[in-house]
Design a protein around this motif. Structure first.
Motif, short mmCIF file in Angstrom:
data_model
loop_
_atom_site.label_atom_id
_atom_site.label_comp_id
_atom_site.label_asym_id
_atom_site.label_seq_id
_atom_site.Cartn_x
_atom_site.Cartn_y
_atom_site.Cartn_z
N GLY A 183 17.04 28.00 77.59
CA GLY A 183 17.37 26.76 78.33
C GLY A 183 18.33 26.05 77.31
N ALA A 184 18.44 26.54 76.19
CA ALA A 184 19.73 26.15 75.28
C ALA A 184 21.03 26.98 75.76
CB ALA A 184 19.66 26.87 73.70
N PRO A 185 22.07 26.13 75.76
CA PRO A 185 23.41 26.34 76.31
C PRO A 185 23.70 27.80 75.59
CG PRO A 185 23.77 24.68 74.79
CD PRO A 185 22.22 24.61 75.17
N VAL A 186 24.42 28.62 76.09
CA VAL A 186 24.84 29.78 75.62
C VAL A 186 26.43 29.55 75.45
CG1 VAL A 186 25.34 32.38 76.28
CG2 VAL A 186 23.35 31.28 77.00
N PHE A 187 26.83 29.91 74.07
CA PHE A 187 28.21 29.68 73.78
C PHE A 187 28.53 30.68 72.68
CE2 PHE A 187 25.39 26.78 71.23
CZ PHE A 187 26.02 27.12 69.84
N ASN A 188 29.75 30.89 72.63
CA ASN A 188 30.35 31.85 71.33
C ASN A 188 30.17 31.18 70.22
OD1 ASN A 188 31.03 33.92 73.29
ND2 ASN A 188 32.90 32.49 73.77
N PHE A 189 29.77 31.79 69.31
CA PHE A 189 29.66 31.29 67.83
C PHE A 189 30.01 32.28 66.69
CE2 PHE A 189 25.66 33.52 68.29
CZ PHE A 189 25.33 34.24 67.20
N ARG A 190 30.75 31.90 65.60
CA ARG A 190 30.95 32.69 64.57
C ARG A 190 30.20 32.43 63.40
NH1 ARG A 190 36.36 34.58 64.22
NH2 ARG A 190 36.61 34.49 66.44
N VAL A 191 30.05 33.49 62.81
CA VAL A 191 29.12 33.25 61.38
C VAL A 191 30.29 33.55 60.19
CG1 VAL A 191 27.37 33.99 59.82
CG2 VAL A 191 27.09 33.90 62.36
N SER A 192 30.56 32.75 59.29
CA SER A 192 31.81 33.11 58.43
C SER A 192 31.29 32.90 56.79
CB SER A 192 33.09 32.69 58.66
OG SER A 192 32.86 31.26 58.80
N PRO A 193 32.06 33.06 55.78
CA PRO A 193 31.68 32.68 54.83
C PRO A 193 32.00 31.11 54.33
CG PRO A 193 33.07 34.47 54.40
CD PRO A 193 33.17 34.33 55.70
N LEU A 194 31.38 30.42 53.66
CA LEU A 194 31.31 28.97 53.55
C LEU A 194 32.88 28.71 52.99
CD1 LEU A 194 28.04 28.26 51.85
CD2 LEU A 194 28.70 27.32 54.13
N PRO A 195 33.70 27.48 53.32
CA PRO A 195 34.78 27.08 53.22
C PRO A 195 34.66 26.62 51.60
CG PRO A 195 33.95 25.33 54.23
CD PRO A 195 32.88 26.52 54.45
N TYR A 196 36.02 26.70 50.96
CA TYR A 196 36.11 26.33 49.70
C TYR A 196 37.34 25.51 49.49
CZ TYR A 196 39.28 30.12 50.21
OH TYR A 196 40.46 31.12 50.55
N SER A 197 37.42 24.97 48.29
CA SER A 197 38.78 23.99 48.05
C SER A 197 40.00 24.87 47.84
CB SER A 197 38.51 23.02 47.00
OG SER A 197 39.43 22.19 46.76
#
Length: 409
Positions: free
Chosen positions: A273-287
């Motif tokens: 029932g949750a909407p299907v969407f494209n997602f991306r997994v990536s490293p956490l951002p840094y300063s």
């Protein structure tokens, strides 16, 4: 003589069959499924004749059990050891150090950021078993609507993307995170201050919390909140709720542990029932000036209790359970052994593996100190007060440092 030998064999066999099983206490939440761990225990019993009895408990209850009467009475032989408990348990004298031969195997086969999570005072107290850490999750459908095609590499880029998404009316609150006044808040501070260059090296200044990098991390969160980019419900959210929010498409960005990958893939494939969407997994951002991604360690090891009467068998079982053979069987968790990393089957079965391998090398541990529970409570109280804007960031960290001194730490 033959009759004496016959009865001796009977007694030895009876002793073997009635021997106490190894008693293992294991977490019933994140990490390897208890059913898979139990199956490994049965396989160990079949191969060795040594029975294994498991007790599954919630994370919060394990600490109390091991530091209370159950731990003192010798109720357990093997324990799943969270890295924030290592110094505490070692200082209390309730753990047995990892034997030299097994430690050598660990140091040769596991990278330092993983196995060092269970080190204290030069000793290794747990064999690496679970390598859990946080990553960045991006809703690519929302990001595309905002006019971008790749997740942010830096904190500055993430702020810009969130600003743009809000201005274009793509989503009211682009960022959702787990910021309630519990241990998760310390985890957030650790990875985010690491993004500003804090190494969290407890060997040099274990209790110097009032640092420029920590202040910048908290200031970044407050700026997101004040700009209307951070969903205010984040201050009431833990990791599970935060995961649900992202799974339902109600956030552009969130940070969370590796378990969210499985949640997202399950939601997209089982008609939940949750909407299907494209997602991306990536490293956490840094300063931007720092140049490398940081994350927070949720690493856990397998340890032997000091008062165990079956230490040899306990270490034998730990070697069996934590082995590369077990970990390559269940690749939904990140394997701690380097030999599994380069195997074709690992890369084939886990399409996020390269991202995880990059991220894990930037893992930071929370303060390594025997009285960590007290330190954590102090950090959480004042950081949360600053998030609520009841006092300034500077006042919050001065208060943290003052309270740490007042309790003699």
């Amino acid at each position: 003589m033959a009759r004496w030998m016959f009865f001796t064999v009977l007694i030895l066999c009876a002793g073997f069959l009635s021997a106490e099983p190894l008693r293992v206490i294991y977490m019933a939440q994140a990490g390897y499924d208890p059913r898979d761990v139990e199956q490994r225990g049965r396989e160990f019993a079949e191969e060795t004749g040594i029975e294994v009895a498991f007790q599954f408990e919630e994370y919060e209850d394990i600490y109390d059990l091991l530091t209370g009467d159950s731990g003192k009475s010798g109720a357990f032989d093997v324990v799943l050891l969270d890295n924030i408990w290592t110094a505490d348990f070692a200082d209390r004298g309730i753990l047995e150090p990892v034997p030299d031969n097994l430690r050598s195997q660990v140091e040769a086969g596991v990278i330092y950021p993983i196995y060092s999570a269970n080190m204290y005072n030069g000793e290794l107290w747990g064999v690496p078993f679970l390598a859990n850490f946080q990553l960045l999750y991006t809703n690519m459908d929302l990001l595309s609507q905002a006019g971008f095609d790749s997740p942010p590499r830096t904190l500055e880029e993430m702020r810009h993307m969130a600003d743009t998404a809000k201005e274009k009316g793509v989503i009211e609150y682009p960022v959702f995170d787990s910021l309630r006044s519990e241990e998760v808040l310390v985890c957030e501070l650790v990875w985010l201050s690491g993004a500003f260059g804090h190494t969290w090296d407890s060997s040099s200044d274990p209790l110097l919390i009032d640092r420029a990098e920590n202040r910048k991390a908290l200031e970044y969160l407050i700026e997101l909140k004040q700009a209307g980019l951070l969903n205010p419900y984040s201050l009431n959210a833990g990791e599970m709720f935060s995961a649900e929010v992202f799974t339902w498409g109600d956030a552009l960005f969130t940070t969370n542990w590796t378990f969210l990958i499985g949640r997202l893939e399950e939601a997209s494939s089982n008609g939940s029932g949750a909407p299907v969407f494209n997602f991306r997994v990536s490293p956490l951002p840094y300063s931007r000036p720092i140049g490398s991604s940081s994350t927070v360690s949720g690493f856990q090891g397998l340890a032997v209790m000091k008062n165990s009467t079956q230490k040899t068998n306990a270490w034998r079982f730990i070697s069996y359970l934590s082995s590369p053979d077990f970990q390559r069987r269940y690749l939904h968790e990140f394997p701690v052994w380097r030999e599994v990393w380069s195997e074709p089957d690992t890369l084939r079965r886990d399409r996020y593996f390269d991202v995880k391998r990059i991220q894990v090398r930037g893992a930071k541990v929370r303060p390594v100190y025997p009285r960590y529970q007290e330190v954590s409570a102090i950090i959480r109280k004042w950081v949360f007060a600053a998030l609520e804007e009841k006092l300034s960031v500077g006042e919050a960290f001065r208060s943290i440092q003052r309270e740490i001194r007042e309790i003699g730490l």
